[in-house]
Motif scaffolding. Structure first.
Motif, PDB file in Angstrom:
ATOM      1  N   HIS A 195       0.863  -1.187   0.000  1.00  0.00           N
ATOM      2  CA  HIS A 195       0.000   0.000   0.000  1.00  0.00           C
ATOM      3  C   HIS A 195       0.892   1.226   0.000  1.00  0.00           C
ATOM      4  CE1 HIS A 195      -3.528   2.497   0.659  1.00  0.00           C
ATOM      5  NE2 HIS A 195      -2.874   3.094   1.654  1.00  0.00           N
ATOM      6  N   TRP A 196       0.873   1.960  -1.110  1.00  0.00           N
ATOM      7  CA  TRP A 196       1.780   3.092  -1.320  1.00  0.00           C
ATOM      8  C   TRP A 196       1.223   4.352  -0.676  1.00  0.00           C
ATOM      9  CZ3 TRP A 196       6.575   4.054  -2.581  1.00  0.00           C
ATOM     10  CH2 TRP A 196       6.947   5.323  -3.043  1.00  0.00           C
ATOM     11  N   ASN A 197       2.085   5.034   0.088  1.00  0.00           N
ATOM     12  CA  ASN A 197       1.733   6.300   0.725  1.00  0.00           C
ATOM     13  C   ASN A 197       2.675   7.385   0.228  1.00  0.00           C
ATOM     14  OD1 ASN A 197      -0.199   5.491   3.207  1.00  0.00           O
ATOM     15  ND2 ASN A 197       1.373   3.935   2.953  1.00  0.00           N
ATOM     16  N   PRO A 198       2.221   8.286  -0.664  1.00  0.00           N
ATOM     17  CA  PRO A 198       3.098   9.386  -1.088  1.00  0.00           C
ATOM     18  C   PRO A 198       3.530  10.213   0.119  1.00  0.00           C
ATOM     19  CG  PRO A 198       1.154   9.235  -2.489  1.00  0.00           C
ATOM     20  CD  PRO A 198       0.912   8.322  -1.321  1.00  0.00           C
ATOM     21  N   SER A 199       4.831  10.482   0.211  1.00  0.00           N
ATOM     22  CA  SER A 199       5.352  11.193   1.376  1.00  0.00           C
ATOM     23  C   SER A 199       6.769  11.657   1.084  1.00  0.00           C
ATOM     24  CB  SER A 199       5.350  10.271   2.606  1.00  0.00           C
ATOM     25  OG  SER A 199       5.908  10.909   3.731  1.00  0.00           O
ATOM     26  N   ASP A 200       7.215  12.662   1.825  1.00  0.00           N
ATOM     27  CA  ASP A 200       8.611  13.085   1.728  1.00  0.00           C
ATOM     28  C   ASP A 200       9.391  12.696   2.977  1.00  0.00           C
ATOM     29  OD1 ASP A 200       7.515  14.814   3.548  1.00  0.00           O
ATOM     30  OD2 ASP A 200       8.086  16.657   2.498  1.00  0.00           O
ATOM     31  N   LYS A 201       8.809  11.836   3.820  1.00  0.00           N
ATOM     32  CA  LYS A 201       9.495  11.348   5.012  1.00  0.00           C
ATOM     33  C   LYS A 201       9.047   9.916   5.296  1.00  0.00           C
ATOM     34  CE  LYS A 201       6.088  13.493   8.083  1.00  0.00           C
ATOM     35  NZ  LYS A 201       5.890  14.464   9.191  1.00  0.00           N
ATOM     36  N   PRO A 202       9.835   9.157   6.064  1.00  0.00           N
ATOM     37  CA  PRO A 202       9.466   7.770   6.332  1.00  0.00           C
ATOM     38  C   PRO A 202       8.130   7.668   7.073  1.00  0.00           C
ATOM     39  CG  PRO A 202      11.755   8.199   6.953  1.00  0.00           C
ATOM     40  CD  PRO A 202      11.130   9.523   6.663  1.00  0.00           C
ATOM     41  N   GLY A 203       7.536   6.475   6.981  1.00  0.00           N
ATOM     42  CA  GLY A 203       6.312   6.219   7.712  1.00  0.00           C
ATOM     43  C   GLY A 203       6.581   6.013   9.192  1.00  0.00           C
ATOM     44  N   PRO A 204       5.551   6.116  10.031  1.00  0.00           N
ATOM     45  CA  PRO A 204       5.737   6.021  11.487  1.00  0.00           C
ATOM     46  C   PRO A 204       6.197   4.640  11.946  1.00  0.00           C
ATOM     47  CG  PRO A 204       3.398   6.046  10.917  1.00  0.00           C
ATOM     48  CD  PRO A 204       4.139   6.376   9.670  1.00  0.00           C
ATOM     49  N   MET A 205       6.017   3.618  11.118  1.00  0.00           N
ATOM     50  CA  MET A 205       6.424   2.259  11.492  1.00  0.00           C
ATOM     51  C   MET A 205       7.865   1.934  11.107  1.00  0.00           C
ATOM     52  SD  MET A 205       5.012   2.539   8.386  1.00  0.00           S
ATOM     53  CE  MET A 205       3.241   2.322   8.611  1.00  0.00           C
ATOM     54  N   PHE A 206       8.567   2.862  10.459  1.00  0.00           N
ATOM     55  CA  PHE A 206       9.910   2.574   9.950  1.00  0.00           C
ATOM     56  C   PHE A 206      10.894   2.364  11.092  1.00  0.00           C
ATOM     57  CE2 PHE A 206      14.046   4.396   8.293  1.00  0.00           C
ATOM     58  CZ  PHE A 206      14.405   3.239   7.617  1.00  0.00           C
TER      59      PHE A 206
END
Length: 253
Positions: free
Chosen positions: A114-125
């Motif tokens: 599931h792709w989430n466009p973002s300029d920073k890592p996701g909270p689960m990284f």
């Protein structure tokens, strides 16, 4: 995170399926190999066409193991070539992608991507789990991970994550290798043949063959007349049980 039992299939027998990657400038396609019915995790051969780009950055909510089979891909400031390996943990910021020629990748996801466009890592990284790039050709062979593994084998470790109980490696078998046992494991495994052959009770696995064994699946015996190298992913606690099969021998040369 368990694939159903598959023993075995070959990519030449699987049709291409169109794959619309979010943010991609050209259509891609894949050959699906297996899917986890509980998590939606999928394993596939993915083909990126020449000149493919994904300009937006973002992250997936799934872990992903990637082994590069053909071509070349630039991903951020890293360039991947055949026999390179990467592990992207869930939430890792994926940078821009570019391919000059066509690129073929073995890809295994623990959940539905599931792709989430973002300029920073996701909270689960979790950055300590990240394996940005390993050139497997430069990795030194070592003894098998399991003391009771039949002789004539070696491995190239690519990833070991004891907390998540996951790992990836290339395993090599000498010509005339034999495992005259049935066996089962406490972990699941996915195997993709890179070179050579393995003869199992289901037939001869050649380059491009794939299997998936869930935990406690009984399989074997097996042998390799020509020798073999294969990419393998394991998930789960490490444990093996081997039971000898009377009269199992290598075929005459």
């Amino acid at each position: 995170m368990t694939r159903p039992h598959i023993d075995f299939i070959h990519i030449d027998d699987i049709d291409w399926v169109e794959l619309a990657l979010p943010g991609g400038t050209k259509p891609t396609r894949m050959k699906p190999l297996s899917r986890d019915p509980d998590t939606g995790g999928v394993t596939a051969i993915v083909e990126f066409p020449p000149g493919f780009e994904r300009r937006e950055t973002g992250y997936n909510e799934s872990d992903e193991d990637l082994f590069f089979l053909e071509g070349e891909m630039t991903w951020g400031d890293l360039t991947y070539r055949p026999w390179h390996y990467a592990f992207h943990p869930a939430g890792k910021l994926r940078e821009r992608i570019h391919t000059t020629d066509g690129t073929l990748v073995f890809a295994s996801f623990t959940k539905a991507p599931h792709w989430n466009p973002s300029d920073k890592p996701g909270p689960m990284f979790r950055p300590e789990r990240d394996v940005p790039c390993v050139d497997s050709l430069a990795v030194t062979w070592e003894s098998p991970r399991f003391d009771d593994f039949p002789g004539g084998a070696a491995r190239k470790p690519l990833r070991n994550d004891p907390e998540a109980r996951q790992g990836a490696s290339i395993n090599g078998l000498l010509p005339q290798w034999i495992s005259p046992f049935t066996e089962w494991h406490t972990f699941s495994e996915e195997v993709y043949i890179l070179e050579g052959t393995i003869d199992t009770t289901f037939g001869k696995m050649t380059e491009g063959a794939y299997l998936a064994h869930p935990p406690e699946d009984v399989h074997g015996p097996m042998h390799s007349v020509d020798g073999c190298m294969f990419f393998v992913i394991v998930r789960g606690p490490i444990g093996n049980t081997y039971d000898p099969v009377d009269g199992y021998e290598l075929p005459p040369l």
